[in-house]
Design an enzyme around this catalytic site. Sequence first.
Site, mmCIF file in Angstrom:
data_model
loop_
_atom_site.group_PDB
_atom_site.id
_atom_site.type_symbol
_atom_site.label_atom_id
_atom_site.label_comp_id
_atom_site.label_asym_id
_atom_site.label_seq_id
_atom_site.Cartn_x
_atom_site.Cartn_y
_atom_site.Cartn_z
ATOM 1 N N LYS A 211 -42.447 -21.098 -28.535
ATOM 2 C CA LYS A 211 -42.692 -21.496 -27.342
ATOM 3 C C LYS A 211 -43.805 -20.801 -26.806
ATOM 4 O O LYS A 211 -44.991 -21.500 -26.494
ATOM 5 C CB LYS A 211 -41.776 -20.782 -26.037
ATOM 6 N N GLY B 32 -34.909 -13.043 -25.951
ATOM 7 C CA GLY B 32 -35.965 -12.654 -26.557
ATOM 8 C C GLY B 32 -37.348 -12.716 -26.135
ATOM 9 O O GLY B 32 -37.438 -13.590 -25.005
ATOM 10 N N SER C 149 -40.380 -16.571 -23.894
ATOM 11 C CA SER C 149 -38.924 -16.037 -23.747
ATOM 12 C C SER C 149 -37.740 -17.267 -23.686
ATOM 13 O O SER C 149 -37.970 -18.240 -23.439
ATOM 14 C CB SER C 149 -38.894 -15.374 -22.332
ATOM 15 N N ASP C 150 -36.884 -16.558 -24.183
ATOM 16 C CA ASP C 150 -35.648 -17.479 -24.752
ATOM 17 C C ASP C 150 -34.255 -16.713 -24.279
ATOM 18 O O ASP C 150 -34.450 -15.499 -24.827
ATOM 19 C CB ASP C 150 -35.519 -18.165 -26.015
ATOM 20 N N THR C 151 -33.515 -17.015 -23.758
ATOM 21 C CA THR C 151 -32.159 -16.408 -23.403
ATOM 22 C C THR C 151 -31.039 -17.268 -23.924
ATOM 23 O O THR C 151 -30.912 -18.416 -23.468
ATOM 24 C CB THR C 151 -32.085 -16.200 -21.941
#
Length: 200
Positions: free
Chosen positions: A57, A114, A77-79
């Site tokens: 991203k 992350g 960010s990634d969840t």
Amino acid sequence: MSAAKLPTLILASSSPRRQELIQSLGLPYIIRVSDADESVEGQITPAEMVEMLSVRKASTVREMIQSEDIEGVIIGSDTVVVHQGEVLGKPVNEEDSFRMLKGLQGAVHEVFSGVACIDAKSGKMTVSHQVTKVSMKPLTDEQIWNYIATGEPKDKAGSYAIQGLGATIVKSIEGDYFNVVGLPISMLSDMLLTFDIRVL
């Protein structure tokens, strides 16, 4: 150092939750929505997945702004929610939401977020992740459908939002609350030190 001279944070996300959290740092920021491909191939761990997607991203936004002469640190960010080895992303429909929430009720799951920070000019990068354990209340099918009817689970990993009505179905958490919201602010503030950006 005056606020005008502080490096700009460039948030690679359309998430209102992440935008609110970035704003809370009190640093200058802009939003550049990443259209990065979020598909993942092969067998990788949840930690590897959220770190990889966060980098993807942030890197996509770096490519997007190359011609704009923007200086700053891009934050991707990634969840994901993980329960009994299954990675739960955003639900595809209401039935999928019900399946996820039914599986989570009365149990403990983990939320992985992350974060990747990339300097827009130099490409210098740091990436990490955080894990929080979340214990959910046991719910009836009616309660699950009532929650789904609010529309809140629609675009949330694991089909719930701890910062919204989802707070009423969470029994307890172990770890960083903001990690569950989608951006571990404490960890991010430590990562920004790599770029000589101090929150305090």
